[in-house]
Motif scaffolding. Structure first.
Motif, PDB file in Angstrom:
ATOM      1  N   PHE A 118      20.410  18.062  10.883  1.00 39.16           N
ATOM      2  CA  PHE A 118      19.151  17.401  11.220  1.00 39.16           C
ATOM      3  C   PHE A 118      18.692  16.617   9.993  1.00 39.16           C
ATOM      4  O   PHE A 118      19.149  16.874   8.873  1.00 39.16           O
ATOM      5  CB  PHE A 118      18.089  18.386  11.710  1.00 39.16           C
ATOM      6  N   TYR A 119      17.778  15.658  10.194  1.00 41.49           N
ATOM      7  CA  TYR A 119      17.536  14.633   9.189  1.00 41.49           C
ATOM      8  C   TYR A 119      16.040  14.368   8.988  1.00 41.49           C
ATOM      9  O   TYR A 119      15.231  14.575   9.890  1.00 41.49           O
ATOM     10  CB  TYR A 119      18.198  13.315   9.610  1.00 41.49           C
ATOM     11  N   LEU A 120      15.734  13.852   7.812  1.00 45.41           N
ATOM     12  CA  LEU A 120      14.409  13.326   7.498  1.00 45.41           C
ATOM     13  C   LEU A 120      14.584  11.896   7.023  1.00 45.41           C
ATOM     14  O   LEU A 120      15.387  11.631   6.107  1.00 45.41           O
ATOM     15  CB  LEU A 120      13.725  14.155   6.413  1.00 45.41           C
ATOM     16  N   LEU A 121      13.850  10.980   7.637  1.00 49.98           N
ATOM     17  CA  LEU A 121      13.913   9.568   7.251  1.00 49.98           C
ATOM     18  C   LEU A 121      12.919   9.308   6.122  1.00 49.98           C
ATOM     19  O   LEU A 121      11.709   9.439   6.312  1.00 49.98           O
ATOM     20  CB  LEU A 121      13.592   8.688   8.465  1.00 49.98           C
ATOM     21  N   LEU A 122      13.423   8.950   4.952  1.00 52.47           N
ATOM     22  CA  LEU A 122      12.570   8.669   3.806  1.00 52.47           C
ATOM     23  C   LEU A 122      12.158   7.205   3.750  1.00 52.47           C
ATOM     24  O   LEU A 122      11.034   6.876   3.360  1.00 52.47           O
ATOM     25  CB  LEU A 122      13.290   9.040   2.508  1.00 52.47           C
ATOM     26  N   ASP A 123      13.061   6.305   4.128  1.00 53.54           N
ATOM     27  CA  ASP A 123      12.759   4.872   4.054  1.00 53.54           C
ATOM     28  C   ASP A 123      13.589   4.146   5.101  1.00 53.54           C
ATOM     29  O   ASP A 123      14.728   4.540   5.394  1.00 53.54           O
ATOM     30  CB  ASP A 123      13.079   4.332   2.659  1.00 53.54           C
ATOM     31  N   GLY A 124      13.005   3.077   5.678  1.00 52.96           N
ATOM     32  CA  GLY A 124      13.699   2.314   6.701  1.00 52.96           C
ATOM     33  C   GLY A 124      13.258   2.722   8.098  1.00 52.96           C
ATOM     34  O   GLY A 124      12.280   3.449   8.284  1.00 52.96           O
ATOM     35  N   THR A 125      14.003   2.260   9.094  1.00 52.16           N
ATOM     36  CA  THR A 125      13.686   2.530  10.500  1.00 52.16           C
ATOM     37  C   THR A 125      14.951   2.914  11.245  1.00 52.16           C
ATOM     38  O   THR A 125      16.006   2.299  11.055  1.00 52.16           O
ATOM     39  CB  THR A 125      13.059   1.295  11.173  1.00 52.16           C
ATOM     40  N   ILE A 126      14.848   3.930  12.092  1.00 48.24           N
ATOM     41  CA  ILE A 126      15.950   4.376  12.938  1.00 48.24           C
ATOM     42  C   ILE A 126      15.667   3.964  14.383  1.00 48.24           C
ATOM     43  O   ILE A 126      14.558   4.152  14.888  1.00 48.24           O
ATOM     44  CB  ILE A 126      16.130   5.909  12.861  1.00 48.24           C
ATOM     45  N   ARG A 127      16.681   3.439  15.040  1.00 45.29           N
ATOM     46  CA  ARG A 127      16.576   3.062  16.453  1.00 45.29           C
ATOM     47  C   ARG A 127      17.329   4.109  17.278  1.00 45.29           C
ATOM     48  O   ARG A 127      18.521   4.330  17.074  1.00 45.29           O
ATOM     49  CB  ARG A 127      17.168   1.669  16.661  1.00 45.29           C
ATOM     50  N   ALA A 128      16.616   4.771  18.201  1.00 44.69           N
ATOM     51  CA  ALA A 128      17.240   5.756  19.085  1.00 44.69           C
ATOM     52  C   ALA A 128      17.720   5.040  20.345  1.00 44.69           C
ATOM     53  O   ALA A 128      16.922   4.421  21.049  1.00 44.69           O
ATOM     54  CB  ALA A 128      16.256   6.860  19.441  1.00 44.69           C
ATOM     55  N   VAL A 129      19.010   5.129  20.622  1.00 39.53           N
ATOM     56  CA  VAL A 129      19.634   4.347  21.693  1.00 39.53           C
ATOM     57  C   VAL A 129      20.328   5.280  22.672  1.00 39.53           C
ATOM     58  O   VAL A 129      21.018   6.221  22.276  1.00 39.53           O
ATOM     59  CB  VAL A 129      20.649   3.350  21.094  1.00 39.53           C
ATOM     60  N   ARG A 130      20.140   5.020  23.963  1.00 39.60           N
ATOM     61  CA  ARG A 130      20.839   5.740  25.025  1.00 39.60           C
ATOM     62  C   ARG A 130      21.753   4.768  25.770  1.00 39.60           C
ATOM     63  O   ARG A 130      21.456   3.574  25.881  1.00 39.60           O
ATOM     64  CB  ARG A 130      19.838   6.348  26.019  1.00 39.60           C
ATOM     65  N   ILE A 131      22.843   5.301  26.315  1.00 32.68           N
ATOM     66  CA  ILE A 131      23.762   4.516  27.127  1.00 32.68           C
ATOM     67  C   ILE A 131      23.635   4.977  28.568  1.00 32.68           C
ATOM     68  O   ILE A 131      23.766   6.170  28.865  1.00 32.68           O
ATOM     69  CB  ILE A 131      25.218   4.674  26.642  1.00 32.68           C
ATOM     70  N   THR A 132      23.355   4.041  29.483  1.00 30.08           N
ATOM     71  CA  THR A 132      23.196   4.387  30.895  1.00 30.08           C
ATOM     72  C   THR A 132      24.559   4.635  31.539  1.00 30.08           C
ATOM     73  O   THR A 132      25.615   4.334  30.960  1.00 30.08           O
ATOM     74  CB  THR A 132      22.471   3.269  31.656  1.00 30.08           C
ATOM     75  N   SER A 133      24.526   5.174  32.758  1.00 32.72           N
ATOM     76  CA  SER A 133      25.773   5.438  33.484  1.00 32.72           C
ATOM     77  C   SER A 133      26.535   4.151  33.780  1.00 32.72           C
ATOM     78  O   SER A 133      27.751   4.177  33.988  1.00 32.72           O
ATOM     79  CB  SER A 133      25.472   6.180  34.788  1.00 32.72           C
ATOM     80  N   GLU A 134      25.828   3.020  33.794  1.00 34.67           N
ATOM     81  CA  GLU A 134      26.481   1.721  34.008  1.00 34.67           C
ATOM     82  C   GLU A 134      26.998   1.111  32.714  1.00 34.67           C
ATOM     83  O   GLU A 134      27.583   0.029  32.719  1.00 34.67           O
ATOM     84  CB  GLU A 134      25.511   0.739  34.680  1.00 34.67           C
ATOM     85  N   GLY A 135      26.744   1.792  31.599  1.00 31.65           N
ATOM     86  CA  GLY A 135      27.229   1.301  30.318  1.00 31.65           C
ATOM     87  C   GLY A 135      26.262   0.404  29.577  1.00 31.65           C
ATOM     88  O   GLY A 135      26.607  -0.154  28.533  1.00 31.65           O
ATOM     89  N   ASP A 136      25.032   0.268  30.089  1.00 32.56           N
ATOM     90  CA  ASP A 136      24.041  -0.559  29.410  1.00 32.56           C
ATOM     91  C   ASP A 136      23.380   0.233  28.277  1.00 32.56           C
ATOM     92  O   ASP A 136      23.186   1.445  28.374  1.00 32.56           O
ATOM     93  CB  ASP A 136      22.959  -1.016  30.397  1.00 32.56           C
ATOM     94  N   GLN A 137      23.038  -0.469  27.218  1.00 30.01           N
ATOM     95  CA  GLN A 137      22.378   0.154  26.068  1.00 30.01           C
ATOM     96  C   GLN A 137      20.875   0.003  26.190  1.00 30.01           C
ATOM     97  O   GLN A 137      20.370  -1.091  26.447  1.00 30.01           O
ATOM     98  CB  GLN A 137      22.876  -0.498  24.771  1.00 30.01           C
ATOM     99  N   VAL A 138      20.135   1.114  26.020  1.00 31.12           N
ATOM    100  CA  VAL A 138      18.685   1.111  26.127  1.00 31.12           C
ATOM    101  C   VAL A 138      18.104   1.721  24.863  1.00 31.12           C
ATOM    102  O   VAL A 138      18.499   2.819  24.458  1.00 31.12           O
ATOM    103  CB  VAL A 138      18.204   1.915  27.352  1.00 31.12           C
ATOM    104  N   THR A 139      17.172   1.010  24.223  1.00 29.59           N
ATOM    105  CA  THR A 139      16.478   1.543  23.054  1.00 29.59           C
ATOM    106  C   THR A 139      15.285   2.354  23.533  1.00 29.59           C
ATOM    107  O   THR A 139      14.343   1.804  24.109  1.00 29.59           O
ATOM    108  CB  THR A 139      16.009   0.411  22.127  1.00 29.59           C
ATOM    109  N   SER A 140      15.330   3.673  23.310  1.00 32.79           N
ATOM    110  CA  SER A 140      14.259   4.530  23.817  1.00 32.79           C
ATOM    111  C   SER A 140      13.063   4.563  22.876  1.00 32.79           C
ATOM    112  O   SER A 140      11.922   4.665  23.326  1.00 32.79           O
ATOM    113  CB  SER A 140      14.780   5.940  24.061  1.00 32.79           C
TER     114      SER A 140
END
Length: 229
Positions: free
Chosen positions: A51-73
């Motif tokens: 598990f992680y702690l973000l000290l600097d910057g930005t993290i993008r959480a991304v899911r992949i749908t059953s159709e293969g599309d990428q979604v930023t949650s």
């Protein structure tokens, strides 16, 4: 990276109730890393070994749908824990964590999680508060996808990012990490063509300014009105 001082964590919610000696113990068990933009810290479905702690910057959480599309949650700002699958009762990561900018992170083996929760005051309560906030953000996104027009969804998405990471520049407020029109389309459940068309029209109207991987909201008040229209 050089040894980190206890003051680095003292103001962050999961550690704000701890003394210097406790924070030192936590830091001594951590590994610090700098990771370039575009690199995945971990992938959806992978075993949750850290598990992680973000000290600097930005993290993008991304899911992949059953159709293969990428979604930023969602986007995770500095000062927050992420990759906390153990807190969700999971053995695998529920999403892919991609560095939206260059980031600095701390990581701990997941086997330490239960000990942190048991021994460090405030760690558990603040962690679950963070989870609750993220679930609320995701639920709001689902409601917006069902009830708002595409112009409203894009306006609200830009305002959310400005509120989360914006920095003042001469002609408005700039989103504080690299973001493309494709990223905006993945956040708002629409097509790249639609996002490009709207942002181009908004640029001509003086509402936004954009260049390669940068978006500036030039008139936040009008953007709020558009999002609530």
């Amino acid at each position: 990276m050089p040894k980190l001082h206890e003051s680095l964590l003292r103001t962050l919610p999961p550690f704000s109730k701890l003394g210097a000696a406790e924070i030192r113990d936590i830091l001594d068990q951590a590994t610090s890393r700098s990771i370039a933009a575009g690199v995945a810290v971990y992938d959806e479905g992978a075993p949750a070994e850290y598990f992680y702690l973000l000290l600097d910057g930005t993290i993008r959480a991304v899911r992949i749908t059953s159709e293969g599309d990428q979604v930023t949650s969602l986007h995770i700002p500095p000062g927050q824990l992420f990759g906390i699958a153990r807190a969700l009762g999971r053995e695998t990561y529920p999403a892919t964590a991609i560095c939206a900018s260059e980031v600095i992170i701390l990581s701990w083996p997941t086997r330490l999680w239960d000990g942190f929760v048991a021994h460090y005051e405030g760690f558990a309560t603040e962690t679950y508060r963070t989870i609750g906030n993220r679930m609320g953000e995701i639920n709001n996104r689902v409601v917006e996808m069902s009830t708002k027009h595409v112009e409203q969804r894009i306006a609200r998405a830009l305002l959310h990012l400005v509120n989360q990471s914006g920095r003042k520049v001469t002609n408005g407020i700039e989103i504080g990490f690299p973001i493309t029109r494709q990223d905006v389309s993945e956040m708002t459940g629409t097509t790249l063509h639609t996002v490009s068309r709207l942002l181009s029209a908004w640029e001509k109207d003086g509402l936004v300014a954009s260049k390669r991987k940068k978006i500036i909201v030039c008139d936040p008040h009008r953007m709020v009105l558009l999002g609530d229209a």
